[in-house]
Each structure stands twice: as C-alpha cells, then as structure tokens.
Scaffold this motif. Structure first.
Motif, PDB file in Angstrom:
ATOM      1  N   PHE A 619       0.774  -1.068  -0.115  1.00  0.00           N
ATOM      2  CA  PHE A 619      -0.146   0.039  -0.125  1.00  0.00           C
ATOM      3  C   PHE A 619       0.825   1.425   0.125  1.00  0.00           C
ATOM      4  CE2 PHE A 619      -2.758  -3.281   1.898  1.00  0.00           C
ATOM      5  CZ  PHE A 619      -3.901  -3.023   1.084  1.00  0.00           C
ATOM      6  N   ALA A 620       0.538   2.162  -0.790  1.00  0.00           N
ATOM      7  CA  ALA A 620       1.368   3.376  -1.031  1.00  0.00           C
ATOM      8  C   ALA A 620       1.533   4.285   0.105  1.00  0.00           C
ATOM      9  CB  ALA A 620       0.676   4.120  -2.110  1.00  0.00           C
ATOM     10  N   GLU A 621       0.266   4.343   1.322  1.00  0.00           N
ATOM     11  CA  GLU A 621       0.362   5.196   2.299  1.00  0.00           C
ATOM     12  C   GLU A 621       0.351   4.003   3.587  1.00  0.00           C
ATOM     13  OE1 GLU A 621       0.272   8.314   2.411  1.00  0.00           O
ATOM     14  OE2 GLU A 621      -0.273   8.661   0.263  1.00  0.00           O
ATOM     15  N   GLY A 622       0.714   2.779   3.352  1.00  0.00           N
ATOM     16  CA  GLY A 622       0.973   1.849   4.339  1.00  0.00           C
ATOM     17  C   GLY A 622       1.908   0.914   4.236  1.00  0.00           C
ATOM     18  N   LYS A 623       1.595  -0.197   4.799  1.00  0.00           N
ATOM     19  CA  LYS A 623       2.385  -1.388   4.955  1.00  0.00           C
ATOM     20  C   LYS A 623       2.122  -2.471   3.621  1.00  0.00           C
ATOM     21  CE  LYS A 623       1.457  -2.236   9.029  1.00  0.00           C
ATOM     22  NZ  LYS A 623       1.189  -3.082  10.360  1.00  0.00           N
ATOM     23  N   SER A 624       3.002  -3.441   3.571  1.00  0.00           N
ATOM     24  CA  SER A 624       2.915  -4.476   2.695  1.00  0.00           C
ATOM     25  C   SER A 624       2.002  -5.738   3.238  1.00  0.00           C
ATOM     26  CB  SER A 624       4.131  -5.243   2.124  1.00  0.00           C
ATOM     27  OG  SER A 624       4.801  -4.135   1.228  1.00  0.00           O
ATOM     28  N   ALA A 625       1.140  -6.330   2.338  1.00  0.00           N
ATOM     29  CA  ALA A 625       0.056  -7.332   2.758  1.00  0.00           C
ATOM     30  C   ALA A 625       0.238  -8.465   1.855  1.00  0.00           C
ATOM     31  CB  ALA A 625      -1.133  -6.853   2.881  1.00  0.00           C
ATOM     32  N   LYS A 626       0.111  -9.793   2.502  1.00  0.00           N
ATOM     33  CA  LYS A 626      -0.247 -11.085   1.672  1.00  0.00           C
ATOM     34  C   LYS A 626      -1.560 -11.184   1.427  1.00  0.00           C
ATOM     35  CE  LYS A 626       4.481 -11.986   0.997  1.00  0.00           C
ATOM     36  NZ  LYS A 626       5.047 -12.104  -0.256  1.00  0.00           N
ATOM     37  N   LEU A 627      -2.231 -11.042   0.115  1.00  0.00           N
ATOM     38  CA  LEU A 627      -3.553 -11.259   0.234  1.00  0.00           C
ATOM     39  C   LEU A 627      -4.120 -12.603  -0.608  1.00  0.00           C
ATOM     40  CD1 LEU A 627      -4.833  -7.411  -0.011  1.00  0.00           C
ATOM     41  CD2 LEU A 627      -4.839  -8.802   1.851  1.00  0.00           C
ATOM     42  N   LYS A 628      -4.947 -13.351  -0.188  1.00  0.00           N
ATOM     43  CA  LYS A 628      -5.285 -14.524  -0.932  1.00  0.00           C
ATOM     44  C   LYS A 628      -6.391 -14.138  -2.078  1.00  0.00           C
ATOM     45  CE  LYS A 628      -4.930 -18.491   0.813  1.00  0.00           C
ATOM     46  NZ  LYS A 628      -5.045 -19.526   1.681  1.00  0.00           N
ATOM     47  N   VAL A 629      -6.209 -14.663  -3.092  1.00  0.00           N
ATOM     48  CA  VAL A 629      -7.291 -14.423  -4.297  1.00  0.00           C
ATOM     49  C   VAL A 629      -8.468 -15.236  -4.068  1.00  0.00           C
ATOM     50  CG1 VAL A 629      -7.759 -14.425  -6.735  1.00  0.00           C
ATOM     51  CG2 VAL A 629      -5.521 -13.441  -5.976  1.00  0.00           C
ATOM     52  N   ALA A 630      -9.570 -14.604  -3.636  1.00  0.00           N
ATOM     53  CA  ALA A 630     -10.895 -15.403  -3.398  1.00  0.00           C
ATOM     54  C   ALA A 630     -11.823 -15.237  -4.497  1.00  0.00           C
ATOM     55  CB  ALA A 630     -11.617 -14.825  -2.067  1.00  0.00           C
ATOM     56  N   ALA A 631     -11.678 -14.595  -5.358  1.00  0.00           N
ATOM     57  CA  ALA A 631     -12.676 -14.291  -6.441  1.00  0.00           C
ATOM     58  C   ALA A 631     -11.917 -13.615  -7.883  1.00  0.00           C
ATOM     59  CB  ALA A 631     -13.824 -13.776  -6.126  1.00  0.00           C
ATOM     60  N   ILE A 632     -12.525 -14.058  -9.030  1.00  0.00           N
ATOM     61  CA  ILE A 632     -12.009 -13.448 -10.224  1.00  0.00           C
ATOM     62  C   ILE A 632     -13.314 -12.838 -10.974  1.00  0.00           C
ATOM     63  CG2 ILE A 632     -10.881 -13.650 -12.344  1.00  0.00           C
ATOM     64  CD1 ILE A 632      -9.355 -16.030 -11.344  1.00  0.00           C
ATOM     65  N   THR A 633     -13.413 -11.416 -11.088  1.00  0.00           N
ATOM     66  CA  THR A 633     -14.568 -11.193 -11.595  1.00  0.00           C
ATOM     67  C   THR A 633     -14.233 -10.757 -13.248  1.00  0.00           C
ATOM     68  OG1 THR A 633     -13.734  -8.909 -11.494  1.00  0.00           O
ATOM     69  CG2 THR A 633     -15.134  -9.660  -9.485  1.00  0.00           C
ATOM     70  N   SER A 634     -15.422 -10.986 -13.927  1.00  0.00           N
ATOM     71  CA  SER A 634     -15.560 -10.757 -15.160  1.00  0.00           C
ATOM     72  C   SER A 634     -15.424  -9.257 -15.668  1.00  0.00           C
ATOM     73  CB  SER A 634     -16.712 -11.417 -15.875  1.00  0.00           C
ATOM     74  OG  SER A 634     -16.904 -11.117 -17.356  1.00  0.00           O
ATOM     75  N   ASP A 635     -14.574  -9.195 -16.792  1.00  0.00           N
ATOM     76  CA  ASP A 635     -14.557  -7.684 -17.420  1.00  0.00           C
ATOM     77  C   ASP A 635     -15.150  -7.617 -18.517  1.00  0.00           C
ATOM     78  OD1 ASP A 635     -12.771  -6.770 -15.356  1.00  0.00           O
ATOM     79  OD2 ASP A 635     -11.057  -7.477 -16.196  1.00  0.00           O
ATOM     80  N   GLU A 636     -16.285  -8.422 -18.659  1.00  0.00           N
ATOM     81  CA  GLU A 636     -17.257  -8.149 -19.979  1.00  0.00           C
ATOM     82  C   GLU A 636     -17.778  -6.895 -20.032  1.00  0.00           C
ATOM     83  OE1 GLU A 636     -19.530 -11.490 -20.691  1.00  0.00           O
ATOM     84  OE2 GLU A 636     -17.771 -13.061 -21.184  1.00  0.00           O
ATOM     85  N   GLY A 637     -18.232  -6.552 -18.768  1.00  0.00           N
ATOM     86  CA  GLY A 637     -19.089  -5.311 -18.710  1.00  0.00           C
ATOM     87  C   GLY A 637     -18.088  -4.094 -18.698  1.00  0.00           C
ATOM     88  N   ASN A 638     -18.828  -3.022 -18.399  1.00  0.00           N
ATOM     89  CA  ASN A 638     -18.125  -1.703 -18.228  1.00  0.00           C
ATOM     90  C   ASN A 638     -18.121  -1.060 -17.101  1.00  0.00           C
ATOM     91  OD1 ASN A 638     -16.712   0.124 -20.105  1.00  0.00           O
ATOM     92  ND2 ASN A 638     -18.497   1.765 -19.487  1.00  0.00           N
ATOM     93  N   ILE A 639     -19.197  -1.367 -15.967  1.00  0.00           N
ATOM     94  CA  ILE A 639     -18.892  -0.952 -14.795  1.00  0.00           C
ATOM     95  C   ILE A 639     -17.777  -1.535 -13.982  1.00  0.00           C
ATOM     96  CG2 ILE A 639     -20.210  -0.681 -12.416  1.00  0.00           C
ATOM     97  CD1 ILE A 639     -22.711  -0.434 -14.043  1.00  0.00           C
ATOM     98  N   ASP A 640     -16.965  -0.943 -13.405  1.00  0.00           N
ATOM     99  CA  ASP A 640     -15.799  -1.470 -12.403  1.00  0.00           C
ATOM    100  C   ASP A 640     -15.140  -2.481 -13.292  1.00  0.00           C
ATOM    101  OD1 ASP A 640     -16.658  -0.042 -10.305  1.00  0.00           O
ATOM    102  OD2 ASP A 640     -17.153  -1.707  -9.091  1.00  0.00           O
ATOM    103  N   LYS A 641     -15.079  -1.855 -14.429  1.00  0.00           N
ATOM    104  CA  LYS A 641     -14.071  -3.116 -15.265  1.00  0.00           C
ATOM    105  C   LYS A 641     -12.463  -3.224 -14.868  1.00  0.00           C
ATOM    106  CE  LYS A 641     -12.989  -4.247 -20.252  1.00  0.00           C
ATOM    107  NZ  LYS A 641     -13.369  -4.033 -21.451  1.00  0.00           N
ATOM    108  N   GLY A 642     -11.962  -4.148 -14.619  1.00  0.00           N
ATOM    109  CA  GLY A 642     -10.600  -4.522 -14.153  1.00  0.00           C
ATOM    110  C   GLY A 642     -10.505  -4.268 -12.668  1.00  0.00           C
ATOM    111  N   SER A 643     -11.668  -3.866 -12.054  1.00  0.00           N
ATOM    112  CA  SER A 643     -11.386  -3.749 -10.474  1.00  0.00           C
ATOM    113  C   SER A 643     -10.781  -4.757  -9.843  1.00  0.00           C
ATOM    114  CB  SER A 643     -12.782  -3.116  -9.910  1.00  0.00           C
ATOM    115  OG  SER A 643     -13.115  -1.789 -10.364  1.00  0.00           O
ATOM    116  N   MET A 644     -10.015  -4.254  -8.800  1.00  0.00           N
ATOM    117  CA  MET A 644      -9.577  -5.449  -7.678  1.00  0.00           C
ATOM    118  C   MET A 644     -10.375  -5.048  -6.294  1.00  0.00           C
ATOM    119  SD  MET A 644      -5.726  -5.898  -8.397  1.00  0.00           S
ATOM    120  CE  MET A 644      -4.995  -6.495 -10.209  1.00  0.00           C
ATOM    121  N   TYR A 645     -11.085  -6.100  -5.812  1.00  0.00           N
ATOM    122  CA  TYR A 645     -11.916  -5.633  -4.466  1.00  0.00           C
ATOM    123  C   TYR A 645     -11.203  -6.114  -3.328  1.00  0.00           C
ATOM    124  CZ  TYR A 645     -15.751  -4.462  -7.866  1.00  0.00           C
ATOM    125  OH  TYR A 645     -16.458  -4.165  -9.034  1.00  0.00           O
ATOM    126  N   VAL A 646     -11.127  -5.333  -2.275  1.00  0.00           N
ATOM    127  CA  VAL A 646     -10.793  -5.931  -1.062  1.00  0.00           C
ATOM    128  C   VAL A 646     -11.625  -4.914   0.121  1.00  0.00           C
ATOM    129  CG1 VAL A 646      -9.001  -3.965  -0.898  1.00  0.00           C
ATOM    130  CG2 VAL A 646      -8.746  -5.897   0.533  1.00  0.00           C
TER     131      VAL A 646
END
Length: 841
Positions: A619-646
């Motif tokens: 994180f640019a304003e904090g520390k580093s973290a190890k996060l596990k990928v729990a989901a992969i979202t489809s980028d077919e649509g236009n809303i939030d395309k390419g977003s990584m959620y946490v």
C-alpha cells in the motif's frame, strides 16, 4: 467571388480566433503564476504543486519549525508559512455552492504578505479571528455577496461559519477561481486540523541573491532531500504544464473543426472557379486566338485565386481577433474571467491565417485553372462551354469505387477487430477512404439518387419539379461537389449522434443489469465525501445499508513475480448487493473476507492468476500485505471493469487511519417498501452539503443523457461553421447557374413560365441538391457510427442505437437549408428582364 471570400474568411477566422483565444488564456495564467509564486517555495516532499491530496481531502503539511529554519538560512530576507486547501466547498446563507461552474478550483487559505502580490483589499479589512473571512471580488460580484454576509466553508476537518470582513480584488486576471481567506491560526486549525502546521513556506531573497542561489542555501538549512524546493520559475512551469495540457487539447480540437471548414470551403472555391471558367470559355478562346498561351491563361486564373485568398484571409485574421474577444466574453458569462487587456496576438497567428487561406484557395482553384489552360482556341470559339470528358468520367467511376471499396473493407475490419487499438486504426482508414470515395463517386451517384429523390419530392410539383430535376442532373460533377460539401458536415453529425446514443443506451442497459443500489452520492467536482456528510447519510431513516467506495493506491505483485502500480477498490461487504458483478471463479462476497481480495479476468489471464493464489500488495500509504485471491470477476461489462476488490476492514490493518483515503462515492439501498421515504430522507440528510449530488437510478440515467447531449451540442456548434460554408456553396452554385442560364431563363419566361414558377424551380433544385448531400452524409455517418460502436463494444458498450428522430430531423432540416440557400438566387432570377435575358450571350 464575394461568397467565396466569405468562406475563406470564416475558415481563417476560426483558426486565428482559436490561436488568439488560447494564447490569451496562456498569457492570463502565465501572469497569474508569475506573481503568485515567491522566490523559493518549500513544501512537503509528497505534495504535488502545493495542492491537496484528493483522496484524503487534506493537503500534505510541514511543521511550523521549518519556517524558523528557513529564516536563518543565508540570503533569506523573509519567510512566512502559508496554508492552502483546495478540497473545500464554500456556501452562502442559502446553502448555495459559491464555487466555479467552469472547473476552476475553490481555494481556502491564510491571508499573508505573499498574497499581496496578486490581491489587494478593496473593501473592508483582512480577517481577524475564527468568525471572519475575506472573499475575492469576482465571486462577491457574481453571487451578490457583501460585507457582513455569512459564509460556510466545508472542509474535511469540519465546517467554518464566518462573516465576510473584507473583499479582495485580483491585481491580475482571475480565471474563475473562488478564493476565501482566514487568519493564519483559523486556517491552521480548521483547514489542517491542528495548530502550528503549514502547507508551504514562501521565501523571499535578499537583494542580489538569485532564486537558484537562494534555493541552494535553503536546501542546506532544511535538508535537500527532506522537502520539495522550487524556484518561482520551477513552480510556474509546473503549474503551466498542468494548465497547458488542457489548453492544448482544446486548441487542437478547435483547429480540427476549422480544418473541416477548410475542407468544405475547398468544394465551394472549386465549384466557383469551375463555373467561372466555363462561363468565360468564349473570352478565354478569344485570348488564346490573339496570342495568349495556355500557361498565361492558367496563371491569370491562379492569380485571381491568389487575390481572392489574400483578401479573404486578411478579413479572416481581423474577424478571428473579434471571434477571440467574443469567446472571452462568453467564457466570462460562464464564470471564467478573461480580460481583453491580456489579448495576445502573436506574429505567427496572422501569418498562419494568411498562408493557410491563400494556399487552400489557390490549390482549390488550380484544377479549374488547368482546365481553362487546356481549352483550345477553336473549341472555345465554337462552343459556349467546356466539353465533357467521358474518359475522365470512367476514370472517376473506377477510382471512386476502388476508394470506397478500400474504405468499406477498413470499416469491416474495424468492426471485426477483437482489440481496440488496431480496430481504431482500421476505423480511421475506413472513414478517410469512404469519405474520399464518396466525394469522387458523388457525380456518378447523383444521377440515380437525385432521380429517386425527385420522384418523391419534386414530382408533385408537375412540370416545374421536372425542370428542377433536370437542372440538378444537367451537370452531375457540379451537383456532386456542391452536395459533397454538405455531406461532410452531416456525416460527422450522424456519426457522433449514433455514437452518443449508443453510449447512453449501453450505459443505461449496464445500469439496469448491474446496479442494485437505489441511490448514488457523488461530487461533480470529484471531491471526496467528508466524514460529516457520510455520518449524516448513515443516520438517514429507511435505509437498508450505506456502502462507502474508496480507491487505494498500491504496488501489486502477481504470484509469478511481475509487479505494477495500480488501485484497489476498497468497499464495505454490502457492495456485493449494490453492484452485481459476473464471476469467472469464486464468489464476490468471498473477496471481502479477512486477508482476501479479488482480481479482474483480464489481469488474471495476463498474469495466470487463479483462485487461491497469494498476491503481495504494498500500500502506497501503509505497509505490505499478503492477500489471497478469493474471486475473479468478469471484465465483460463496463462498470468497475478491471477492479480489484478488498474490504475496508482488511485495508485498515495495513494503512494508518490518518492516511486512509476518504470515499469518493457513497451507495445506499432503501429498506424494503421504503423507496420513496428513503429517497426523501437521503435528500434531507445531505441538504447541508451542496457539493454532493443525490441521484437515484432514474436521475443518474438522465444526468448521463444530459451530459452526452451537452457534449454533442458543443460538437454540433463547432460543426455549424462547416455547414454554414456548405450552405454558402449551395448559394454560390445556384447564383452562378442562374447567370449561366440567363438566356435559357429568358426563353422560358417568354414561352409562359411565370416568375413564381421560376423561383419555385430554383428553390426545388436547391432542395434536391441539399437532400442528395444529406442522404449521402447521413448514410455514411451512420455507417461510421455503427462501426465505432462495435469498437466501443470491446469496452463494454454493447448496445447499438440509431437516433432516428435526430437523423430524420437533420434530413428534413436539410430541405429547409436548401430552401434558404435558394432565396437570393431565386429572387434575382425572378427579377430578370425577359428581353435582356434572351439577348444575353
């Protein structure tokens, strides 16, 4: 010739007006930046030009002790701490936003000696204490504010209610910013959240000490790598770069539309000289017979064009300065103040206008001039006009079909492309070649299309309609060139209409499918949501939940080791109810678990990421973290395309509370059966915060439609110049054709054609030419627009919508354009003396 000169004048005026206007804006900002910056400015290392960090709503700060260190540096005459915050909203007693509507910032700061370089108090006095505030004169005048009126300044640290103690005027032009001043103690406590802090230090040099020398001495006193130090020139250059990029985009866009007007003007000038040469055939033949060679004839026509271009361009340069002044007045009405005292006419502007206008005119007239030079003396003496060239007609047909075919292939490849970048190149090629192809093949299309239009439009007018049809078909090359001028502007109108309508329809469809939230809260000025506004919304009645949407910058490292800078969408777990995302793997809700995140399908494919993999997020304003990928979202649509959620809770473990970004959007959902009362409650909860818009899905769709509509109207306004020039071309063609047919008109009048029938015949001829150009332009433009939509579909905008009301309206409007263009030629033809007309040669 006068109308041709007007066409040149209008095009040159647009170019020169654009250059003068943008140069004047540059001068305005240069003067402002030159006087507002001190010899050296000291600011925090992380600060960007002394401005706020937008995601936190507060500027970076430095301790007051820095001011004392700077004062002790060698070569320093004086040093004072300054406070500036841009993430504020100023409201009057009626809770109306006092900020600019043109995109200029609202600035709050402390009144200090450095401000005296650009401001002077013209009424009242400087603020003393937390109950007083001073405002700039332009904002006071615009919003009818006076001394004693209460203003409320809304900042991330809370509200500041104070009465106006003074009004200060800019000593240079204010481009539209709203500025309020507090005393230093109030600014520190209320804008920065703590006493003894500043956003920068203004340093003034002693006599004989240059800015560069002062910078080096101050760096030695405070530490070269500890703070960001800028000389006045460096600070001005940085500010100028930010403003200059916007002005450059505006300048090149406007010059692009001026280029379209020039392109249309080429057809007008070409047609004019073609008809003039044809009418002078006998005269040219006589000149050839008595000894003039073809080169002299060609030169005479070229010199005539040169004179026309010079006069038109000279008038255009003057008109361009007037246009720039008009644009400045218009911007003043919109809130951006530009003084005519700063009017800047660089020596290059008239040179560019003259050279451009003359070259375009001469090039346009060269082919008719060359054709005149090729007329033999005997052929000219025998015939009243230049003979047709059947070979040229066949060559034109083949060339036009080939160009159109290449363009069509380009459009097909663009529509079939699976990536936007190569598809855009194919689209550009397709647009260029189909346009040129239609221009070349226009005279050949005239025969069939004009006959088709005549069967619907002209036949009801009987013999007069048939005469109008035959007049339009008499010279297909002339009809094609006249219609082509109108075709270009209308093709662009149709293309942009299709693209705009498809964007709105696609976004609306996406909202219906994907958005579950009932209400969206956002600032049009892209300001973050202050905590007090978020708390007010969360306290509103009849809501099921409120979701805060943030973006956090981080360096993201994939399992394979590849790292890249990016942003994570940081939300509450309720976001899965507000936006329905299609999943490739895993469940959306799982991404909001502790130590979990999601990635988009494009990123996952590129970096071979799968559910269960571990990502390293620094994180640019904090520390580093190890996060596990729990989901992969489809980028077919236009809303939030390419977003990584946490989840917000996960990020709070790694980013300190004072570095956590504020939400830039809030989403809310009404409790079951409480939609109406919840909407009213949300509106009431945020009524005290005029910087935020509260919209339900219907409001959001309407705003989107209005925004696209405003953008299209602006583009249509810029295209209006090209259409005006095209209309002048129709007028010119008709006026010259009336002169050309003087004897014929006299004979027709002699055998019984009334003045009224004659005028109607000319008007109908004009209408069918205009409709021919409109039909070609609209058909071509819809093809371009449909192809562009296929490229947009790669970005998620998958709905193609043809705006038939607009297309039909433009087509019908073209008929009125034809009627208008024919008014003067028809009137002149109707006044013609019958006997004199018959006697005409």
């Amino acid at each position: 010739m006068a109308l041709s000169a007007v066409a040149v004048m209008l095009s040159v005026a647009f170019v020169c007006g654009t250059l003068v206007f943008t140069d004047t804006m540059n001068t305005t900002f240069d003067k402002l930046f030159a006087v507002t910056n001190s010899n050296v400015t000291v600011s925090p290392k992380a600060a960007k030009g002394g401005e706020d960090t937008p995601d936190r709503g507060k500027p970076e700060t430095l301790d007051g002790s820095v001011v004392e260190k700077v004062k002790k540096a060698e070569g320093v005459r004086s040093a004072e701490g300054g406070v500036v915050s841009l993430s504020v909203t100023v409201a009057n007693s009626k809770n109306e936003d006092m900020g600019s509507t043109t995109g200029a910032p609202t600035i709050a700061g402390n009144w200090n000696d450095n401000e005296l370089k650009s401001m002077k108090i013209t009424s009242g006095q400087a603020p003393r204490g937390s109950t007083e505030v001073m405002i700039d004169a332009d904002t006071a005048e615009k919003h009818h504010l006076k001394i004693g009126d209460e203003l409320r300044t809304i900042a991330v640290t809370g509200d500041i209610r104070a009465r106006i103690s003074g009004i200060a005027s800019f000593t240079v032009t204010n481009p539209g910013a709203t500025v309020v001043y507090f005393d230093t103690a109030t600014a520190q406590e209320k804008l920065l959240g703590a006493p003894g802090l500043f956003t920068h230090v203004n340093v003034t040099a002693k006599d004989g000490v240059s800015d560069e020398q002062l910078k080096q001495k101050v760096a030695a006193a405070v530490g070269a790598d500890t703070y960001k130090l800028q000389t006045a020139k460096e600070a001005a250059d940085a500010n100028r770069k930010d403003v200059g990029s916007f002005l450059d985009v505006m300048k090149y866009v406007m010059l692009g539309f001026a280029g379209i007007a020039f392109l249309v003007g080429i057809f007008l000038i070409f047609n004019t000289f073609s008809m003039l040469v044809a009418q002078r055939t006998r005269e040219i033949g006589l000149m050839r017979a008595i000894g003039a060679d073809s080169g002299q004839v060609l030169k005479s026509v070229v010199v005539e064009a040169l004179l026309l271009g010079f006069v038109g361009s000279l008038l255009g340069v003057g008109a361009g300065v007037g246009l720039a002044v008009g644009l400045m007045k218009l911007m003043g009405q919109m809130g951006m103040h530009l003084s005519t005292d700063d009017l800047t006419v660089a020596w290059t502007t008239p040179v560019v206008g003259l050279v451009l206008g003359i070259i375009v005119t001469v090039v346009s007239a060269f082919i008719p001039a060359r054709r005149a030079g090729k007329v033999s003396p005997m052929a000219a003496l025998r015939d009243a006009g230049t003979p047709g060239d059947k070979k040229a007609g066949r060559i034109r047909a083949v060339l036009g079909l080939v160009l159109t075919g290449i363009g069509g292939a380009g459009l097909f490849l663009a529509a079939a492309a699976d990536k936007a970048a190569p598809g855009s190149l194919w689209l550009a090629m397709g647009v260029l070649f189909t346009l040129i192809g239609f221009i070349v093949i226009g005279p050949l299309l005239a025969g069939g299309v004009v006959r088709l239009l005549s069967g619907v439009v002209l036949r009801p007018f009987g013999s007069v309609g048939r005469l109008a049809e035959r007049n339009a078909l008499r010279n297909p090359r002339r009809t094609g060139a006249t219609a082509a001028a109108l075709m270009i502007g209308l093709a662009l109108v149709a293309c942009l209409s299709v693209v705009g309508s498809s964007m709105v329809a696609s976004a609306t469809d996406e909202l219906d499918k994907s958005v579950g939230a009932d209400y969206i809260v956002q600032s049009q000025a892209q300001q973050p949501v202050v905590p007090q506004a978020e708390q007010a919304l969360r306290a509103a009645k009849d809501l099921d939940h409120v979701t805060a949407y943030r973006l956090v910058k981080a360096k993201i490292t994939a399992p394979g080791g590849s790292a890249e800078d990016g942003e994570l969408s940081v939300n509450d777990p309720t976001y899965v109810q507000d936006v329905r995302r299609k999943m490739v793997a895993g469940e959306h809700a799982a991404a909001y678990g502790s130590g979990a995140m999601s990635v988009g399908s494009i990123y996952a494919d590129k970096h071979h990421v799968k559910v269960g993999d571990e990502m390293t997020v620094a994180f640019a304003e904090g520390k580093s973290a190890k996060l596990k990928v729990a989901a992969i979202t489809s980028d077919e649509g236009n809303i939030d395309k390419g977003s990584m959620y946490v989840s917000t809770a996960t990020v709070q473990q790694y980013v300190p509370a004072d570095r956590m970004p504020l939400p830039f959007m809030l989403l809310a959902k009404a409790a079951d059966g409480k939609a109406d009362s919840a909407y009213a409650a949300v509106k009431a909860a945020l009524a005290e915060y005029p910087q935020y818009q509260v919209r339900n899905q219907t409001d959001y769709k309407k705003d989107l439609q209005d925004q696209v509509g405003q953008l299209l109207n602006m583009v249509y306004g810029l295209l209006a110049l090209a259409i005006i020039v095209a209309v002048l071309g129709v007028v010119n063609t008709l006026a010259l054709s009336v002169v050309e047919r003087t004897r014929e008109i006299g004979l027709m009048r002699a055998i019984g054609l009334s003045r009224r029938q004659l005028r109607r015949m000319i008007r109908l001829e004009s209408v069918v030419i205009a409709l021919f150009g409109a039909l070609l332009g609209l058909g071509l433009g819809m093809g371009w627009g449909a192809t562009a939509q296929q490229l947009l579909a790669l970005q998620g905008l998958k709905v193609l919508e043809i705006p038939w009301p607009t297309i039909i309206g433009v087509f019908a409007g073209s008929a009125f354009v034809g009627l208008f263009a024919a008014l003067v030629p028809a009137f002149r033809a109707g006044r013609m003396n019958v006997l004199n007309a018959i006697a005409s040669e």
